[in-house]
Write a protein that holds these residues in place. Structure first.
Motif, PDB file in Angstrom:
ATOM      1  N   ALA A   1       8.191   5.637   5.617  1.00 25.42           N
ATOM      2  CA  ALA A   1       7.523   5.618   6.925  1.00 25.42           C
ATOM      3  C   ALA A   1       8.304   4.757   7.916  1.00 25.42           C
ATOM      4  O   ALA A   1       8.375   5.080   9.108  1.00 25.42           O
ATOM      5  N   GLY A   2       8.897   3.662   7.447  1.00 24.08           N
ATOM      6  CA  GLY A   2       9.706   2.800   8.310  1.00 24.08           C
ATOM      7  C   GLY A   2      10.965   3.500   8.794  1.00 24.08           C
ATOM      8  O   GLY A   2      11.364   3.366   9.954  1.00 24.08           O
ATOM      9  N   ILE A   3      11.606   4.253   7.906  1.00 26.02           N
ATOM     10  CA  ILE A   3      12.798   5.022   8.287  1.00 26.02           C
ATOM     11  C   ILE A   3      12.417   6.088   9.314  1.00 26.02           C
ATOM     12  O   ILE A   3      13.157   6.328  10.269  1.00 26.02           O
ATOM     13  N   ASP A   4      11.255   6.703   9.128  1.00 25.04           N
ATOM     14  CA  ASP A   4      10.782   7.675  10.113  1.00 25.04           C
ATOM     15  C   ASP A   4      10.577   7.017  11.478  1.00 25.04           C
ATOM     16  O   ASP A   4      10.932   7.586  12.514  1.00 25.04           O
ATOM     17  N   GLY A   5      10.022   5.807  11.492  1.00 27.43           N
ATOM     18  CA  GLY A   5       9.834   5.077  12.745  1.00 27.43           C
ATOM     19  C   GLY A   5      11.158   4.733  13.405  1.00 27.43           C
ATOM     20  O   GLY A   5      11.309   4.833  14.629  1.00 27.43           O
ATOM     21  N   LEU A   6      12.137   4.338  12.600  1.00 22.93           N
ATOM     22  CA  LEU A   6      13.485   4.049  13.111  1.00 22.93           C
ATOM     23  C   LEU A   6      14.106   5.310  13.700  1.00 22.93           C
ATOM     24  O   LEU A   6      14.674   5.283  14.795  1.00 22.93           O
TER      25      LEU A   6
ATOM     26  N   HIS B   1      -6.753   5.954  -1.924  1.00 16.70           N
ATOM     27  CA  HIS B   1      -7.397   7.125  -1.331  1.00 16.70           C
ATOM     28  C   HIS B   1      -6.445   7.672  -0.275  1.00 16.70           C
ATOM     29  O   HIS B   1      -5.780   6.908   0.443  1.00 16.70           O
ATOM     30  N   TRP B   2      -6.349   8.989  -0.149  1.00 17.43           N
ATOM     31  CA  TRP B   2      -5.381   9.598   0.758  1.00 17.43           C
ATOM     32  C   TRP B   2      -5.536   9.122   2.193  1.00 17.43           C
ATOM     33  O   TRP B   2      -4.546   8.969   2.921  1.00 17.43           O
ATOM     34  N   ALA B   3      -6.760   8.863   2.637  1.00 22.82           N
ATOM     35  CA  ALA B   3      -6.983   8.446   4.026  1.00 22.82           C
ATOM     36  C   ALA B   3      -6.443   7.034   4.262  1.00 22.82           C
ATOM     37  O   ALA B   3      -5.847   6.751   5.305  1.00 22.82           O
ATOM     38  N   LYS B   4      -6.634   6.143   3.280  1.00 24.97           N
ATOM     39  CA  LYS B   4      -6.126   4.779   3.418  1.00 24.97           C
ATOM     40  C   LYS B   4      -4.597   4.772   3.373  1.00 24.97           C
ATOM     41  O   LYS B   4      -3.951   4.050   4.136  1.00 24.97           O
ATOM     42  N   LEU B   5      -4.017   5.615   2.508  1.00 25.10           N
ATOM     43  CA  LEU B   5      -2.556   5.719   2.433  1.00 25.10           C
ATOM     44  C   LEU B   5      -1.988   6.272   3.739  1.00 25.10           C
ATOM     45  O   LEU B   5      -1.000   5.753   4.267  1.00 25.10           O
ATOM     46  N   ALA B   6      -2.619   7.305   4.275  1.00 22.37           N
ATOM     47  CA  ALA B   6      -2.161   7.891   5.538  1.00 22.37           C
ATOM     48  C   ALA B   6      -2.220   6.870   6.674  1.00 22.37           C
ATOM     49  O   ALA B   6      -1.314   6.799   7.511  1.00 22.37           O
TER      50      ALA B   6
ATOM     51  N   LYS C   1       0.990   5.491   8.765  1.00 18.04           N
ATOM     52  CA  LYS C   1       0.984   5.610  10.224  1.00 18.04           C
ATOM     53  C   LYS C   1       1.221   4.256  10.888  1.00 18.04           C
ATOM     54  O   LYS C   1       2.002   4.135  11.838  1.00 18.04           O
ATOM     55  N   GLN C   2       0.575   3.212  10.377  1.00 19.00           N
ATOM     56  CA  GLN C   2       0.715   1.876  10.954  1.00 19.00           C
ATOM     57  C   GLN C   2       2.134   1.332  10.770  1.00 19.00           C
ATOM     58  O   GLN C   2       2.718   0.780  11.697  1.00 19.00           O
TER      59      GLN C   2
ATOM     60  N   ASP D   1       0.823  -1.216   0.000  1.00 21.39           N
ATOM     61  CA  ASP D   1       0.000   0.000   0.000  1.00 21.39           C
ATOM     62  C   ASP D   1       0.856   1.265   0.000  1.00 21.39           C
ATOM     63  O   ASP D   1       0.377   2.337  -0.375  1.00 21.39           O
ATOM     64  N   LEU D   2       2.113   1.167   0.409  1.00 22.45           N
ATOM     65  CA  LEU D   2       3.001   2.328   0.464  1.00 22.45           C
ATOM     66  C   LEU D   2       3.744   2.562  -0.848  1.00 22.45           C
ATOM     67  O   LEU D   2       4.540   3.495  -0.952  1.00 22.45           O
ATOM     68  N   SER D   3       3.498   1.733  -1.835  1.00 21.56           N
ATOM     69  CA  SER D   3       4.147   1.882  -3.131  1.00 21.56           C
ATOM     70  C   SER D   3       3.714   3.177  -3.806  1.00 21.56           C
ATOM     71  O   SER D   3       2.520   3.485  -3.845  1.00 21.56           O
TER      72      SER D   3
END
Length: 162
Positions: free
Chosen positions: A99-104, A37-42, A46-47, A29-31
């Protein structure tokens, strides 16, 4: 290696390995090629950020003083071990990892802009469905007293000698 992460490559002169992590495979989904839809991507971003933060936080417990003296410039080396034997676009995988790098970075309590250089490789010899992360201290080329030399100068000197 002592942490169970296979470490076949050297640091390529980038400095000692500072930290090692293993993060989950980035969701499709992050591709950037997926039109969501922007809400599903967000929600997916986040997850994945939350998942990577939790995993990183747990893995960082084995390092003493992890938050002290983190170098200013870091190299982030990602090795993708795909979940299945099929072709993956590496640039797309790097984008999926944002998003994973942000979490790291959240787990390390740093701004992700400190990852000055990002290196990505694929290891399709093994299946796993995860991303092996190595964080290295970036070392400058040469010293202040030494003028950086271009590759062309080295070739020119070799030709003159022969």
């Amino acid at each position: 290696a002592e942490d169970g992460i296979r470490d076949s490559s050297t640091s390529r002169g980038l400095g000692d390995v500072y930290k090692r992590q293993v993060l989950g495979w980035p969701p499709s989904d992050l591709s950037p090629n997926k039109r969501l839809h922007w809400a599903k991507l967000a929600a997916a971003k986040k997850q994945y950020r939350k998942d990577c933060f939790s995993v990183s936080k747990e893995q960082l417990k084995k390092y003493r003083g992890v938050y002290k003296n983190i170098p200013e410039k870091l190299v982030l080396e990602m090795t993708f071990l795909p979940p299945e034997k099929r072709s993956y676009d590496r640039d797309n995988l790097v984008a999926r990892m944002k998003a994973g790098i942000d979490g790291l970075a959240d787990a390390l309590r740093i701004d992700d802009k400190r990852f000055n250089t990002v290196i990505s490789t694929m290891d399709q010899d093994y299946l796993g469905g995860f991303v092996r992360i190595r964080i290295l201290q970036e070392l400058p080329y040469g010293t202040e007293s030494e003028r950086p030399r271009s590759k062309d100068e080295g070739i020119y000197r070799q030709r003159r000698k022969s």
